[in-house]
Every structure is written in C-alpha cells, then in structure tokens.
Design a protein around this motif. Structure first.
Motif, short mmCIF file in Angstrom:
data_model
loop_
_atom_site.label_atom_id
_atom_site.label_comp_id
_atom_site.label_asym_id
_atom_site.label_seq_id
_atom_site.Cartn_x
_atom_site.Cartn_y
_atom_site.Cartn_z
N PRO A 21 34.03 27.72 7.90
CA PRO A 21 34.54 26.40 8.30
C PRO A 21 35.52 25.80 7.28
CG PRO A 21 32.12 26.49 8.36
CD PRO A 21 32.59 27.73 7.66
N ILE A 22 36.57 25.23 7.79
CA ILE A 22 37.49 24.44 6.95
C ILE A 22 38.32 23.54 7.87
CG2 ILE A 22 39.24 26.28 6.85
CD1 ILE A 22 40.01 25.25 4.04
N THR A 23 38.46 22.29 7.48
CA THR A 23 39.29 21.33 8.22
C THR A 23 40.76 21.67 7.95
OG1 THR A 23 37.58 19.67 7.87
CG2 THR A 23 39.75 18.86 8.53
N PRO A 24 41.67 21.60 8.89
CA PRO A 24 41.51 21.13 10.27
C PRO A 24 41.55 22.26 11.32
CG PRO A 24 43.79 20.89 9.58
CD PRO A 24 43.08 21.65 8.49
N GLN A 25 40.82 23.35 11.11
CA GLN A 25 40.82 24.42 12.10
C GLN A 25 39.44 24.72 12.65
OE1 GLN A 25 39.40 27.85 11.76
NE2 GLN A 25 38.27 26.82 10.13
N THR A 26 38.43 23.95 12.24
CA THR A 26 37.05 24.33 12.53
C THR A 26 36.77 24.47 14.02
OG1 THR A 26 36.42 23.30 10.47
CG2 THR A 26 34.64 23.73 12.01
N GLU A 27 37.55 23.77 14.86
CA GLU A 27 37.32 23.89 16.32
C GLU A 27 37.47 25.33 16.81
OE1 GLU A 27 39.34 21.70 14.96
OE2 GLU A 27 38.54 19.72 15.47
N VAL A 28 38.30 26.12 16.14
CA VAL A 28 38.46 27.51 16.58
C VAL A 28 37.11 28.21 16.47
CG1 VAL A 28 39.68 29.69 16.26
CG2 VAL A 28 40.85 27.54 15.76
N ALA A 29 36.48 28.06 15.30
CA ALA A 29 35.19 28.71 15.09
C ALA A 29 34.12 28.12 16.02
CB ALA A 29 34.77 28.54 13.62
N ALA A 30 34.12 26.79 16.14
CA ALA A 30 33.10 26.15 16.98
C ALA A 30 33.22 26.64 18.42
CB ALA A 30 33.25 24.63 16.90
N TYR A 31 34.45 26.72 18.89
CA TYR A 31 34.68 27.16 20.27
C TYR A 31 34.22 28.61 20.43
CZ TYR A 31 37.15 27.46 24.75
OH TYR A 31 37.45 27.60 26.08
N MET A 32 34.56 29.43 19.46
CA MET A 32 34.18 30.84 19.53
C MET A 32 32.66 31.01 19.49
SD MET A 32 36.58 32.78 20.17
CE MET A 32 38.02 33.76 19.80
N SER A 33 32.00 30.19 18.68
CA SER A 33 30.54 30.33 18.56
C SER A 33 29.86 30.00 19.88
CB SER A 33 30.01 29.41 17.45
OG SER A 33 30.12 28.07 17.84
N LEU A 56 39.62 38.43 15.54
CA LEU A 56 40.32 37.21 15.12
C LEU A 56 39.60 36.55 13.97
CD1 LEU A 56 42.60 35.06 16.00
CD2 LEU A 56 40.73 33.87 17.15
N THR A 57 40.36 35.97 13.05
CA THR A 57 39.79 35.03 12.10
C THR A 57 40.73 33.84 12.02
OG1 THR A 57 38.82 34.63 9.92
CG2 THR A 57 40.83 35.96 9.98
N SER A 58 40.21 32.75 11.49
CA SER A 58 40.97 31.52 11.48
C SER A 58 40.61 30.73 10.25
CB SER A 58 40.62 30.75 12.75
OG SER A 58 41.09 29.44 12.64
N SER A 59 41.59 30.05 9.67
CA SER A 59 41.31 29.25 8.49
C SER A 59 42.41 28.22 8.31
CB SER A 59 41.17 30.14 7.26
OG SER A 59 40.66 29.39 6.18
N SER A 60 42.34 27.51 7.20
CA SER A 60 43.42 26.62 6.81
C SER A 60 43.78 26.96 5.37
CB SER A 60 42.98 25.16 6.95
OG SER A 60 44.03 24.31 6.54
N SER A 61 44.91 26.46 4.94
CA SER A 61 45.57 26.87 3.71
C SER A 61 44.71 27.42 2.56
CB SER A 61 46.44 25.72 3.24
OG SER A 61 47.22 25.25 4.33
N PRO A 62 43.76 26.63 2.00
CA PRO A 62 43.01 27.18 0.86
C PRO A 62 42.23 28.44 1.25
CG PRO A 62 42.61 24.82 1.06
CD PRO A 62 43.34 25.25 2.30
#
Lengths: 251, 358, 179
Positions: B28-40, B74-80
């Motif tokens: 999880p990391i803001t502001p992309q967490t919806e991708v993970a939540a949706y996938m879960s 697929l994986t998803s994250s934000s900058s850091p």
C-alpha cells in the motif's frame, strides 16, 4: 552387474566452480537425489541466490531462475502463486537469506508459503572473499572483522531456524550439517522431507545446512569439517525445530 | 456500450483483469492504493491471486517470479515505492521478462508528499534501475486511457519481452470519469516457450537469468537488446495532437498536465494566440518525430510539467534546439492553474522570455 | 447549457465526496461530459475535504475546479477559503446552521439553508450534504426532479436500499426548501 553409485539425474553433468573442500557440492547432490527419489524434477523450478551458489542454475537439471540478492523467497512466491502445481525451491546462503533477504525470508515463512528453502550456512560471505555474515560467530575472524567479530559493535549471529520456528506459518524447520557421513545422511533425510512437506501442501519448509568454507576460513578441507563440529554446531545446535506434521500425527 | 463511472486507479485494475492478468503483488502507498484494494476484491472472484507483499522490493520480485512462470502479472505503487522496485526492474529487463507496473506519481524527493506530481519522468525514462536497459512508458491522461493503455501495456510487454510502466499521477489515479470498458478482441495468449514452468521431462531446462560473467557475452546481449529497442522506438511511439494545424506556440505536456494545457490553449485562442498541444502518450519511446515536424512551422515550444523540468530535455533533443523551448513547471504536489500556463503562452508568443534553448 | 463547475467543501466525514458522486451521476445520465476529483490525504481522516465536479457539453480539460460557478460550503473554513474563488454571478450555497455569516461578495448569489438542523429535525442525521445538494440542484438547474431518482440509484449500491430512501428524502428536503 548393477550400478550402485551414479550422478543423480537432477544434477547437471557439468563441473562446478566451487572451491576444493567446499560442501556446496554435497548439498547440491542431496537436493538432486531428493528430486530424483520423489520424481519431481520435471515440475520443479529452482531459484538460485546471489553468493557462491549464484550459478546453481547451471547445476540442477530443472527449470531455474537467478534471483537478485536476498529476493529468492519473493521470486519463489511469484512462481508458486502463478503455478501452484510446480515444486519450487530456493537455494540460498547466509548473507543472501539472513542479511539482505531477511524480510523476504521471514515473510515467506509467515505466509506459510508452500516452498522449500535450502539454507547453506557457512558463517561467512564466500563469493565476495570472506566478509562477516549475519551468522559469523562471536570472535570469528573475517576480512571485515579482522580482530574477530566483536558483538558489542557488530552484534550477534542470527539463529535462523530458531527465529523462523516461532512463526505459525513455518511447517518444517530443521538444522543439519555437512561435516560427516552420519550428518550428511541426516541432511539428505531432512531435505527430502522438506520437499515432501511441499508436495503435501503443508506450507513453508526450510533446511539449514551447516557448511564449510575452507578457502575463506583459511583452513584445509578436513580442518574445516572439524571447525563445523567444534565451533558451529555448539552455537547452531542440530535438530528439528518445527514439524507440524509430527505434531498432527502425535495428536 | 454502457459508460461506467470509475476512478483511474480502479480502471487500471479492471483493465488488467480484462487483459488476462490474474496475478497482482503490491504494497500500500498513497495515492495508488485503490489499485490494490480493487484487485484484492476482484481477483479472487475470477480465480486470480492477490498478494500483499512485505515491501515493494518483495512485490517486484514476486512479479519477476510470476512472469518467469509465464503469466501476466501486475504491480502498482507510487514514487517512493517505485524507487524500491528499481532493483527488480533491472533484473526483469535483464532477464527479458514481460511485466506491467503502475506508478501513480506523488511529489518528491524523499518521502515528499502525496499530492500529484510528474517528477519521476527521469526515473521512468532514464534510470529505472542500474545497467543499460529501457522500459516502455505509457502516460494516460484520462480514466479511459488508464484502462486502454493498461491493456495495451500487457500486449506490448509480452510482444517485446520487457517491462511496461503506466506513468500516472495522483489526479488521474483519484479522479472519476465515465469510461467504456471493452474487452480486447479474443486473442491467443502470447506463447512463452522460455518460461520456467517445469521441463515436464520433455524439453531442455529453461533458465531465467541476467548474469553474464563474460563481458563479451554481456555486451552481445545488450547490443541485441538495443537493436530491439531501436525497432521499438521506430514503431511504438504514440502521441496526440491538439489544434496543431496552425499552432505558433506548441505546448508539450503529458498526463493530467496536458488536460490543464487544453484549458489554457482555449483561453489563448480566444485572445487570438495560435496555441496547440503535442501530448506524448508514450514517454519511451518518445514521439520525437512529431516534435521535429512541428518545429518546422512553430515559433516556440513550452514544456509544461509538474516537475522542475525533466521531459524538457527530450523536447529540446527532439526539436534539436531549432526553436526556443520554454519551461512551465510546478513541483512538490502543486498543480498548474490554466492562467499560469496562459501567461507562459503569452510570453512565449510575444518573445518576452529571455531564457533560451541551450 | 453552460458547464457546471462545482466545488463541494466541508469537514472530512460530512459526505463531501459522496455528494459529488451523486451530482456526477446526475450529469452522466444526461449524457453530458463529467469528471469528479476528490482531495485526498490526511483530510479524509478529519480535516477539510473538498471535491471538484464538472458537468459540461465540451470535453473536460482540467478536472480541478479552481473557479467554481457553484460552491457548496458545508462549514465556515470552506466558505472562508473558497468564497473569493467563485465565478462572478456564480452561486454559493452555505449550511447556515453551521456557518454564522452571510457572504462578503455581492456579485454572486447566496443560498442559505440550515441543512444540519434540518437533517437533525427530520431524522436524517449525517445527510446534511444531500440536503445541500438538493437545494443546489433546484437553484442551479443541474438536473430534473426525475433524474434525481435515477442518479441516486446509481450512487447508492443496491445492497443499501434503506440508504437510498433516506438519501432521496434528504435531497428532496433541500430541493423543496423555501418553496
């Protein structure tokens, strides 16, 4: 006439790059024998580490992936989750598994990831030329602990089996040694059992093998085996630390 | 087809599933967490695997493992988090593995902030990890494109056996727009005879590896890969032109910023200034030909980015410094107002700006 | 018809984002272009939250509403912060039971409705947001009465039927207030 001794089919017919007296060769053979006896090489994917066993992908006759340093359990997780019917093992050294890859190791165990880890502990970084490992013993001299490992500044060695056996997800955890015929036979049994645990979908299995590094310990091969007995085994006691199947059978 | 209202992040996730992706590893990391939540929520419904990893380092290596086993992942994250993935990305590129990752950018450096940003352009197009390699970078500017380009990213990654990144930002990830989700035409999944799935005792073993200790071998490998990159840069560049027929001042912007540019352009046009936009849809390969062509008739360029100026390097290279290239940037999570872009357009049109193309 | 550039602002938890979502659906069922952009971050956990909604006949450029022609202010800090940004002859709706002042501007239309008190009195606690929205819809002509039910059906998931009814009551309480 019958053949009484041969190269296991799951071991590639190539010379290895390991130093004389190193017990990696023995451990490779044990893994390959276990694959042969369980007849799983055709559906096995092995993950090689970074460290002395980095080229293990050339030595096992099964599909292989070379992982980044410490990441083998994560790569194994990816493979196993994508192809649950495959048998997935990692082969990792102490720096790879217990230092840089500590998080990946602990969390694969915590998840009860249905993979098998062969953990080769020789208390030193071999590939890079003999630096301190997370399992280097107190007082042990290495290239980066030239005055002996001072636990005040360098901290204490990690007992991986003890650590992981506290985790609910870990199913089978055993420490063995490659120092003697008796212990090698015990190691074989443990490695085969670890694969069996995976075959039965019982979750995370890890076998720690105390191994020698004559080159970086500055010892002859036979002195190195003595050093495993004299110095390592007292600090890293052999035995089964976790066996969920034994418990359930006992109930 | 019915339009559905979706967040950009959710559109990416659903599009991935429609593209046949059944495996997601993330952290999880803001502001992309919806991708993970949706996938879960969705992946278990379609027989897929959602796994929350212990870190982005683990996520990207799980991606490497799953991709090695031949599945779309697929994986998803934000900058850091993408910074942490750079090691794995380099290995994925070095192993010639397909993979799709999403970066919903936030302000940096360091922990930075969580507001929208485009400051990872260099990271995406120049230095996604150590060593000589490239990744495909797709930059949507609407929720519809978040979906469409995600599907395309899977195809491109498989076709070229390399990582593809969806480079979005907090605005695109969080905003909702109506979209039409249309499944790609039924196509055979890419054959992956190289995958590590077990030999089955019927073929020679497959090795997924990026280690080449002999420098001549490694050089050969890299030269081969760069031959492929060359072909990709000639065939896969995508861009959009907006009011370019008569444009004197050409804005160059991607992602959410390009939308704000369109507002500024209509304001400029109502004042009689002929402004237009070239929007790179692929950032690598960069649509340099479109910019080179535009440089023949345009008077000047304005590169508009939510960063201190990163894409501007590519703009200057593409126009070969034949025309002035000005910069209009916000950073740290601040977003341009159309008015400040308009001001820059007016300055560029009147030649007020003194900073010149270097 | 002109574009609606709507900014809804209030405390986190006042239903700012949900109110925006409902308005977006109202635009969507009319076949118009729409966008919805929330503020995100710590404000979700109790600070101020806001939401940009655009309904337009033209393709939407920036989804960020910097100059609203409809401001729905759910608390004083929101009115203080955004009143000046409202477009000339725009509309500012304010929850007068929470905001103890009128407008400073004279060039915009003020709409005052004691939404929080009304919600309390009518057993619609927590739905002052939808009362505000109902009022704004009526004043600005965002959608027809008939479209309200259709938009609500899309906004409230089927499994929450009881919420549908209470939200509808709230919207119409606002819609008919002062008429």
């Amino acid at each position: 006439m019958s053949i009484v001794f041969d190269r296991p089919k799951a071991l590639s017919d190539v010379p290895t790059h390991y130093c004389p007296g190193c017990t990696h060769g023995i451990i490779h053979r044990l893994v390959a024998e276990a694959m042969d006896e369980l007849d799983i090489a055709g559906r096995t994917v092995g993950i090689a580490p970074v460290g002395c066993a980095v080229m293990a992908y050339d030595y096992f006759e099964c599909d292989m992936i070379e992982a980044a340093h410490g990441r083998a359990p994560a790569v194994a997780t990816g493979v196993k989750r994508a192809k649950p019917e495959s048998i997935v093992f990692t082969y990792q050294g102490d720096g790879d598994l217990a230092a840089i890859g500590c998080a990946e190791t602990v969390h694969a165990a915590a998840r009860g990831e249905n993979i098998t880890i062969i953990f080769v502990n020789n208390a030193i970084y071999g590939m890079t030329g003999g630096q301190m490992a997370p399992t280097t013993l107190p007082g042990q001299i290495t290239q980066t602990t030239p005055y002996g490992r001072d636990v005040v500044s360098a901290g204490y060695p990690i007992r991986v089996c003890e650590l992981l056996s506290t985790l609910e997800g870990a199913s089978f955890i055993q420490r063995v040694a490659a120092d003697s015929v008796k212990n090698v036979r015990e190691a074989k049994k443990a490695i085969k059992k670890a694969f069996q645990v995976q075959l039965e979908s019982r979750g995370f299995s890890l076998v720690e093998v105390l191994s020698s590094c004559p080159t970086n310990w500055g010892l002859t091969p036979s002195q190195a085996l003595d050093w495993i007995r004299a110095s390592m085994i007292p600090y890293y006691p052999l035995g089964v630390f976790k066996d969920k199947s034994a418990k359930s059978k006992g109930e | 087809m019915e339009k559905v209202l979706m967040k950009g992040n959710e559109a990416i996730a659903e599009a991935a599933i429609m593209a046949g992706c059944r495996h997601f590893f993330g952290y999880p990391i803001t502001p992309q967490t919806e991708v993970a939540a949706y996938m879960s929520k969705r992946l278990p419904q379609v027989g897929g695997v959602y796994l929350q990893a212990e870190s982005e380092i683990a996520s990207i290596n799980m991606v490497l493992g799953a991709s090695s086993a031949g599945v779309r992942v697929l994986t998803s994250s934000s900058s850091p988090g993408i910074s942490l993935m750079s090691e794995g990305l380099s290995y994925i590129a070095g192993c010639d593995l397909p993979a799709v990752l999403v970066n919903i950018q936030r302000g940096g450096p360091g922990l930075g902030g969580i507001q929208p940003s485009q400051a990872d352009y260099y990271q995406a197009t120049r230095s996604s990890g150590h060593g000589d390699f490239r990744i495909l970078v797709l930059a949507p500017n609407s929720v519809q494109e978040m979906a469409d380009l995600t599907m395309k990213a899977f195809d491109l990654a498989d076709k070229h056996r390399m990582p593809a990144m969806i480079l979005g930002d907090g605005i695109l990830g969080q905003m909702m727009e109506p979209i039409v989700l249309s499944a790609p035409e039924e196509q055979k999944p890419a054959e992956k005879p190289w995958a590590a799935t077990g030999t089955g005792g019927t073929r020679k073993k497959n090795i997924i590896n990026s280690l080449y200790l002999q420098p001549d071998q490694l050089e050969r490998k890299n030269l081969e890969r760069y031959e492929r990159y060359k072909a990709i840069s000639e065939s896969e560049a995508m861009y959009e032109e907006h009011l370019m027929d008569d444009a004197d001042v050409v804005l160059v912007a991607y992602g959410a910023t390009s939308r704000i540019c369109k507002n500024a352009i209509s304001m400029a046009r109502s004042k009689g200034i002929k402004a237009g936009l070239i929007r790179p849809v692929t950032l690598w390969p960069f649509p340099e030909k479109a910019l080179a062509n535009a440089s023949c008739r345009a008077k000047s360029f304005v590169c508009v980015e939510m960063s201190m100026g990163q894409m501007i390097d590519d703009v200057k290279l593409a126009v070969k410094c034949s025309k002035p290239v000005y910069f209009c940037g916000r950073t740290g999570g601040m977003v341009h107002s159309p008015e400040e872009i308009l001001k820059k357009i007016e300055d560029a049109n009147g030649g007020v700006i003194n900073e010149h193309c270097i | 018809m002109n574009a609606f550039n709507i900014l809804i602002a209030g405390f986190g938890g006042q239903g700012v984002l949900f109110a925006g979502k409902f308005i977006v659906y109202a635009g969507l069922i009319q076949g118009r272009q729409v966008s919805w952009l929330p503020s995100y971050g710590p404000e979700m956990r109790g600070g101020t939250a806001n939401c940009s909604v655009i309904i337009s006949d033209e393709p939407i450029g920036s989804p960020i509403v910097t100059k609203p022609n409809i401001l729905i202010a759910m608390n004083l800090p929101s009115l203080d912060r955004y009143e000046d940004s409202v477009e000339e002859s725009g509309l500012a709706a304010s929850d007068s039971s929470l905001i103890p002042r009128g407008l400073h501007r004279t060039d915009i239309q003020g709409v005052f409705i004691p939404a929080s008190s009304l919600a309390e009195e009518n057993g619609l606690k927590g739905l002052s947001n939808m009362i505000m929205v109902g009022k704004a819809i009526r004043e600005a002509g965002i959608c027809t009465q008939g479209e309200i039910a259709e938009a609500m059906a899309k906004t409230v998931p089927e499994r929450k039927k009881s919420l549908f009814d209470s939200n509808m009551r709230a919207v119409f309480l606002g819609y008919n207030y002062g008429r």
